[in-house]
Design an enzyme around this catalytic site. Structure first.
Site: not given
Ligand code: FCB
Length: 443
Positions: A77, A121, A167, A295, A297, A353
């Site tokens: 990607r 992006h 995002e 995405n 985290y 992500e």
């Molecule tokens: C996301 C972004 C990516 C990177 C990660 C850690 O929010 O899409 O570009 O910064 O976080």
């Protein structure tokens, strides 16, 4: 969990974004972006870092593809830089820029790596910010559509998997509510206008896609956050609901239902900052998309805070945290995927992500990033469990292939499977997590 327990055609990849890795920011006909400008303004980015050179990927692209081939991924990607293709945002095309991406796509395909192309992006052409106020203006919808058409026409014969925006939550609220990202404004009313214009542009992008690209699929990548209320009280539960609508629902619901989440919309309306919706807007936003990009985290814990604009505040949890200060909570990925499958229009999902920042340092030529290995293993397992519960999960992309420019944190946060020595000619060094992923993919 082994690769074998996932479907044969599951996409395994890594993810990057143009401004974070390419460099060559003033070269080969490229125009400046809002991040060029922002990172060169004093005090905006950690230690005055910027993306002028970044990982120098623009010139080291073939080497990076070799690293991916060796890794054994079957997908990659990346994002296209709008001002590299259209230096002034519209009008004249920079052929060299388009050729760069065209060659990238060719080399990926030759390596049997499926390209997943993100159109936006965060690196808006600076000239559009200056001329029309960028995403603040509804005019951006057509500018974005025209840009999308140029890229679809150039790459769409070979690249079949696309993402309109990365995002939009960040391009609106990180940029306009909290002012931490380019263009760095703090204006809640504007922030929701920007969010609305982003969603309209997403819809326009999908519309243009259907006109141009045959046999392709297109989706939207969103911040995907698992939130928990700090207590079972009605107030805290409602606060968690508002937060879910603010971070997730606002961007996941309209594209499939044509409606904004109700409670949050009413709250914004009561403050006079709900976006104006013109006839036809929600139809455009809900132009049918093919899949979701998730995405993921971390998780967040929420408590009611009536004095806050959005009715909640976030509480720091006590799980282990990454270098970003984000709690590590793989279970949240599983829960989010199940929720997304059930609530957001039953679309196929790619995890576009997932990854973590760690304090990586080479010792005798080796980066032993054990925490990242555990993070990836546990999140891949969580993804596998979601798949078993019936989520239509199609792929997983590690953020990120390389250590890179982490926006306002500059180069101080390292997310890569590959270490980049920014003080030694952007030399690449495979971390232990690269070896972990390579082994996972090859056995
Ligand atoms: C996301 C972004 C990516 C990177 C990660 C850690 O929010 O899409 O570009 O910064 O976080």
């Amino acid at each position: 969990m082994e690769r074998k327990s996932f479907p044969e055609d599951f996409l395994w990849g890594t993810a990057t974004a143009a401004y974070q890795i390419e460099g060559a920011d003033f070269e080969e006909g490229k125009g400046p972006s809002i991040w060029t400008d922002f990172s060169h303004r004093q005090g905006r980015v950690f230690s005055g870092h910027n993306g002028d050179i970044a990982c120098n990927h623009y010139y080291r692209c073939s080497e990076d593809i070799s690293l991916m081939r060796e890794l054994g991924v079957n997908a990659y990607r990346f994002s296209v830089s709008w001002p590299r293709v259209l230096p002034a945002g519209s009008g004249r095309i920079n052929r060299k820029g388009l050729d760069f991406y065209s060659k990238l796509v060719d080399e990926l395909l030759e390596s049997r790596i499926t390209p997943l192309v993100t159109l936006y992006h965060w690196d808006l052409p600076l000239s559009l910010q200056e001329k029309i106020g960028g995403w603040e203006s509804r005019d951006i919808v057509n500018y974005f559509g025209d840009y999308a058409s140029v890229v679809f026409e150039a790459l769409g014969d070979r690249a079949k998997l696309w993402i309109t925006l990365n995002e939009p939550f960040c391009s609106s609220h990180l940029s306009y509510l909290w002012g931490e990202h380019a263009p760095g404004k703090k204006d809640p009313r504007l922030s929701f206008i920007v969010a609305h214009n982003l969603l309209l542009s997403h819809g326009e992008g999908v519309r243009r896609f259907r006109e141009t690209v045959k046999n392709g699929k297109i989706g939207l990548s969103n911040v995907s956050s698992h939130a928990e209320a700090i207590s079972g009280s009605q107030e805290d539960l409602f606060a968690a609901k508002l937060r879910d609508q603010f971070v997730n629902g606002w961007f996941f619901l309209p594209p499939v239902s044509g409606e904004y989440p109700q409670e949050l919309f009413e709250r914004l309306d009561s403050y006079g900052i709900a976006p104006e919706i013109l006839p036809g807007d929600m139809d455009l936003i809900s132009t049918p998309l093919d899949f979701w990009g998730v995405n993921y985290y971390t998780r967040s814990i929420v408590r009611a805070e009536e004095s806050e604009l959005l009715g909640y505040s976030e509480v720091s949890g006590d799980l282990r945290k990454t270098e970003m200060g984000w709690e590590i909570f793989p279970k949240g990925l599983e829960r989010f995927l199940i929720k997304a499958h059930a609530e957001y229009g039953n679309r196929p999902i790619y995890i576009t992500e997932n990854g973590m920042a760690a304090r990586d340092r080479p010792v005798n030529g080796r980066v032993e990033d054990l925490e990242r290995i555990a993070y990836l293993r546990d999140h891949i397992q969580a993804a596998g469990r979601a798949l078993e519960s019936g989520v239509d999960l199609r792929g997983y992309f590690v953020w990120s292939l390389l250590d890179n420019f982490e926006w306002a944190h500059g180069y101080s946060k390292r997310f890569g499977l590959i270490y980049v020595d920014f003080s030694d000619g952007q030399r690449r060094l495979r971390k232990d997590s690269y070896e972990f992923y390579r082994r996972f993919l090859n056995y």
